[in-house]
Design an enzyme around this catalytic site. Structure first.
Site, PDB file in Angstrom:
ATOM      1  N   GLU A  60     -18.326 -28.672  11.898  1.00  0.00           N
ATOM      2  CA  GLU A  60     -18.335 -30.087  11.506  1.00  0.00           C
ATOM      3  C   GLU A  60     -19.150 -30.325  10.226  1.00  0.00           C
ATOM      4  O   GLU A  60     -18.798 -31.184   9.430  1.00  0.00           O
ATOM      5  CB  GLU A  60     -18.854 -30.943  12.669  1.00  0.00           C
ATOM      6  N   ALA A  70     -24.365 -27.127  17.227  1.00  0.00           N
ATOM      7  CA  ALA A  70     -25.552 -27.885  17.625  1.00  0.00           C
ATOM      8  C   ALA A  70     -26.363 -26.969  18.532  1.00  0.00           C
ATOM      9  O   ALA A  70     -25.804 -26.067  19.174  1.00  0.00           O
ATOM     10  CB  ALA A  70     -25.131 -29.136  18.376  1.00  0.00           C
ATOM     11  N   GLU A  97     -16.773 -26.507  21.868  1.00  0.00           N
ATOM     12  CA  GLU A  97     -17.457 -27.449  22.769  1.00  0.00           C
ATOM     13  C   GLU A  97     -16.775 -27.550  24.130  1.00  0.00           C
ATOM     14  O   GLU A  97     -17.424 -27.768  25.157  1.00  0.00           O
ATOM     15  CB  GLU A  97     -17.527 -28.853  22.133  1.00  0.00           C
ATOM     16  N   GLY A 105     -20.853 -27.916  15.809  1.00  0.00           N
ATOM     17  CA  GLY A 105     -21.505 -28.749  14.787  1.00  0.00           C
ATOM     18  C   GLY A 105     -21.549 -28.081  13.423  1.00  0.00           C
ATOM     19  O   GLY A 105     -21.653 -28.762  12.402  1.00  0.00           O
TER      20      GLY A 105
HETATM   21  N1  COA Z   1     -27.438 -23.194  20.126  1.00  0.00           N
HETATM   22  C1  COA Z   1     -28.581 -22.586  20.419  1.00  0.00           C
HETATM   23  N2  COA Z   1     -28.773 -21.259  20.266  1.00  0.00           N
HETATM   24  C2  COA Z   1     -27.761 -20.540  19.760  1.00  0.00           C
HETATM   25  C3  COA Z   1     -26.528 -21.115  19.437  1.00  0.00           C
HETATM   26  C4  COA Z   1     -26.392 -22.514  19.626  1.00  0.00           C
HETATM   27  N3  COA Z   1     -25.270 -23.167  19.297  1.00  0.00           N
HETATM   28  N4  COA Z   1     -25.700 -20.160  18.979  1.00  0.00           N
HETATM   29  C5  COA Z   1     -26.400 -19.007  19.032  1.00  0.00           C
HETATM   30  N5  COA Z   1     -27.645 -19.234  19.506  1.00  0.00           N
HETATM   31  C6  COA Z   1     -28.718 -18.279  19.689  1.00  0.00           C
HETATM   32  C7  COA Z   1     -28.516 -17.421  20.945  1.00  0.00           C
HETATM   33  O1  COA Z   1     -28.966 -18.111  22.091  1.00  0.00           O
HETATM   34  C8  COA Z   1     -29.337 -16.215  20.602  1.00  0.00           C
HETATM   35  O2  COA Z   1     -30.700 -16.545  20.792  1.00  0.00           O
HETATM   36  P1  COA Z   1     -31.715 -15.442  21.460  1.00  0.00           P
HETATM   37  O3  COA Z   1     -31.559 -14.212  20.595  1.00  0.00           O
HETATM   38  O4  COA Z   1     -33.048 -16.089  21.348  1.00  0.00           O
HETATM   39  O5  COA Z   1     -31.215 -15.229  22.834  1.00  0.00           O
HETATM   40  C9  COA Z   1     -29.139 -16.064  19.103  1.00  0.00           C
HETATM   41  O6  COA Z   1     -28.718 -17.334  18.645  1.00  0.00           O
HETATM   42  C10 COA Z   1     -28.092 -15.040  18.746  1.00  0.00           C
HETATM   43  O7  COA Z   1     -26.895 -15.396  19.404  1.00  0.00           O
HETATM   44  P2  COA Z   1     -26.100 -14.380  20.356  1.00  0.00           P
HETATM   45  O8  COA Z   1     -25.286 -15.200  21.294  1.00  0.00           O
HETATM   46  O9  COA Z   1     -27.024 -13.379  20.951  1.00  0.00           O
HETATM   47  O10 COA Z   1     -25.174 -13.645  19.284  1.00  0.00           O
HETATM   48  P3  COA Z   1     -23.783 -12.958  19.555  1.00  0.00           P
HETATM   49  O11 COA Z   1     -23.479 -12.135  18.360  1.00  0.00           O
HETATM   50  O12 COA Z   1     -23.772 -12.262  20.857  1.00  0.00           O
HETATM   51  O13 COA Z   1     -22.734 -14.165  19.683  1.00  0.00           O
HETATM   52  C11 COA Z   1     -21.798 -16.320  19.091  1.00  0.00           C
HETATM   53  C12 COA Z   1     -22.512 -15.033  18.592  1.00  0.00           C
HETATM   54  C13 COA Z   1     -21.713 -17.247  17.891  1.00  0.00           C
HETATM   55  C14 COA Z   1     -20.393 -15.948  19.566  1.00  0.00           C
HETATM   56  C15 COA Z   1     -22.598 -16.947  20.242  1.00  0.00           C
HETATM   57  O14 COA Z   1     -23.952 -17.058  19.846  1.00  0.00           O
HETATM   58  C16 COA Z   1     -22.114 -18.318  20.631  1.00  0.00           C
HETATM   59  O15 COA Z   1     -21.089 -18.424  21.294  1.00  0.00           O
HETATM   60  N6  COA Z   1     -22.882 -19.372  20.285  1.00  0.00           N
HETATM   61  C17 COA Z   1     -22.616 -20.723  20.704  1.00  0.00           C
HETATM   62  C18 COA Z   1     -21.474 -21.323  19.936  1.00  0.00           C
HETATM   63  C19 COA Z   1     -21.162 -22.727  20.445  1.00  0.00           C
HETATM   64  O16 COA Z   1     -20.745 -22.922  21.549  1.00  0.00           O
HETATM   65  N7  COA Z   1     -21.370 -23.689  19.560  1.00  0.00           N
HETATM   66  C20 COA Z   1     -21.077 -25.067  19.831  1.00  0.00           C
HETATM   67  C21 COA Z   1     -22.247 -25.762  20.377  1.00  0.00           C
HETATM   68  S1  COA Z   1     -21.883 -27.455  20.759  1.00  0.00           S
END
Ligand code: COA
Length: 282
Positions: free
Chosen positions: A136, A90, A156, A133
Site C-alpha cells: 500500500e 503493517a 491480510e 501495508g
Molecule cells: N509485522 C511484524 N513483524 C514482521 C512482519 C510484519 N508484517 N513481517 C515480518 N516480520 C518479522 C518476523 O516476525 C521476524 O521477526 P523475528 O526475527 O524477530 O522473529 C522477521 O520480521 C523476519 O521475518 P521472517 O518471517 O522470519 O522471514 P521469512 O523470510 O521467513 O518470511 C515473509 C518472510 C515476508 C514471508 C514473512 O515474514 C511474512 O509473511 N510476513 C508477514 C507479511 C504480512 O502478512 N503482511 C501483512 C500484514 S497486515
C-alpha cells in the site's frame, strides 16, 4: 534548505539533482529502517513517515521523493540472513488485542494518505517484500521501480483482515478489478515479472541497477518545472478520483492557468533559444 528529519526507524537523505548546480534542488530518499523486522510499519515508522512527508512538502529544494526499505543487517554468527524487504506490511504485533475503535483512530491520519497527498512526484523503490501495508505504501506513490527480488502481495486475508491502507481502492485502479480481487481474496504474492506485467511495477531492474535507474528517473522528473509537475500530478490524479467530464474541465482550467505562470514563459523561451530552462517554480 531545511534539515531533513532523522529517526531510528526512518532516515532522509538528500541527493543533488545536479551536483554542479545546487539551485536544481534535491531528490529526497526516505528509507524505512527496521530491517530486522523486514521494515514492518509500526506506529513509530508511521509517525516518522508523516514527518518526512511534512518536511518534503515544506522544503522547496525537494523536487522528487523516493521511498525505500533498508537492506538487511549482516546476520549474527550461526543465524540465517533476513530477506530484503521494502516493507513487509503493517507491524502485526501491534494488532494483538486491538479493537475496531482503536484501530480506526490509529489509521485515521496515516502514512499512506500522507504519501498519497504529497503534491510532489513520488517513487517507490522496491527491493524485496512489499506486502500488505508495504504494498500500500508502494501504491501510494506515483511510480514503482522494482528489482528482480521484489515481491508484492496483500496477505491480510490470511490474518482474517483486509487491506486497510487504501489497498482495496488503489490496487484495482492500478491492475484492474480481476487481478486485484485475486490478490486480495487469495492473499498470494506475485513476483517481480508478474508485477511488471500487471502494471504494479513501472520498471523491473536488476538488483544492482535498481538505485541507479531509480535516480535516473527521479533526476529526469526533478529537472522539470516544479510548478508544472504539481499541476500535472493533480490533473492525472483527478483521472482516477473524479468523473471524466469533471477531470477534463479541471485539466482545461489547469492548462490555461499555466499560461499565466512564469515557468511557462521560461520553458517556451528556453526551447526557442535552445538553452536550458532555469525554473522558478511558479
Ligand atoms: N509485522 C511484524 N513483524 C514482521 C512482519 C510484519 N508484517 N513481517 C515480518 N516480520 C518479522 C518476523 O516476525 C521476524 O521477526 P523475528 O526475527 O524477530 O522473529 C522477521 O520480521 C523476519 O521475518 P521472517 O518471517 O522470519 O522471514 P521469512 O523470510 O521467513 O518470511 C515473509 C518472510 C515476508 C514471508 C514473512 O515474514 C511474512 O509473511 N510476513 C508477514 C507479511 C504480512 O502478512 N503482511 C501483512 C500484514 S497486515
Amino acid at each position: 534548505m531545511s534539515k531533513p528529519p532523522q529517526s531510528d526507524v526512518v532516515s532522509c537523505e538528500e541527493i543533488p539533482v545536479d551536483a554542479e548546480n545546487p539551485g536544481k534542488g534535491v531528490v529526497a530518499i526516505v528509507t524505512i529502517a527496521r530491517p530486522d523486522k523486514l521494515n514492518a510499519l509500526n506506529s513509530e515508522v508511521s509517525q516518522a513517515l508523516k514527518e518526512a512527508c511534512r518536511w518534503a512538502t515544506d522544503d522547496d529544494d525537494v523536487r522528487v521523493i523516493v521511498f525505500a526499505g533498508a537492506p538487511p543487517n549482516p546476520p549474527a554468527e550461526g543465524e540465517r540472513a533476513k530477506p530484503n524487504a521494502f516493507i513487509a506490511g503493517a507491524d502485526i504485533s501491534e494488532f494483538v488485542g486491538i479493537d475496531g475503535n482503536t484501530i480506526r483512530q490509529r489509521f485515521k491520519s496515516n502514512a499512506w494518505e500522507a504519501i498519497w497527498h504529497l503534491e510532489k512526484p513520488t517513487i517507490a523503490m522496491v527491493d524485496g517484500f512489499a506486502l500488505g501495508g508495504g504494498c500500500e505504501v508502494a501504491m501510494s506513490c506515483d511510480i514503482r521501480m522494482g528489482s528482480e527480488r521484489a515481491k508484492f502481495g496483500t496477505p491480510e486475508i490470511n490474518l482474517g483482515l483486509i487491506p486497510g491502507g487504501g489497498g482495496t481502492q488503489r490496487l484495482p485502479r492500478l491492475v484492474g478489478y480481476g487481478r486485484a480481487m485475486e490478490m486480495i481474496l487469495g492473499g498470494e504474492m506475485v513476483d517481480a515479472s508478474t508485477a511488471l506485467e500487471m502494471g504494479l511495477l513501472n520498471h523491473l531492474c536488476e538488483v544492482d541497477e535498481l538505485e541507479q535507474k531509480t535516480l535516473e528517473l527521479a533526476r529526469n522528473i526533478a529537472g522539470k518545472s516544479p510548478h508544472a509537475l504539481k499541476v500535472a500530478k493533480a490533473c492525472v490524479r483527478a483521472a482516477i478520483e473524479k468523473p471524466m467530464r469533471q477531470g477534463l474541465e479541471e485539466e482545461a482550467i489547469a492548462f490555461a492557468g499555466l499560461f499565466d505562470s512564469e515557468d511557462k514563459e521560461i520553458g517556451v523561451k528556453a526551447f526557442l533559444e535552445r538553452t536550458e530552462a532555469e525554473w522558478v517554480g511558479k
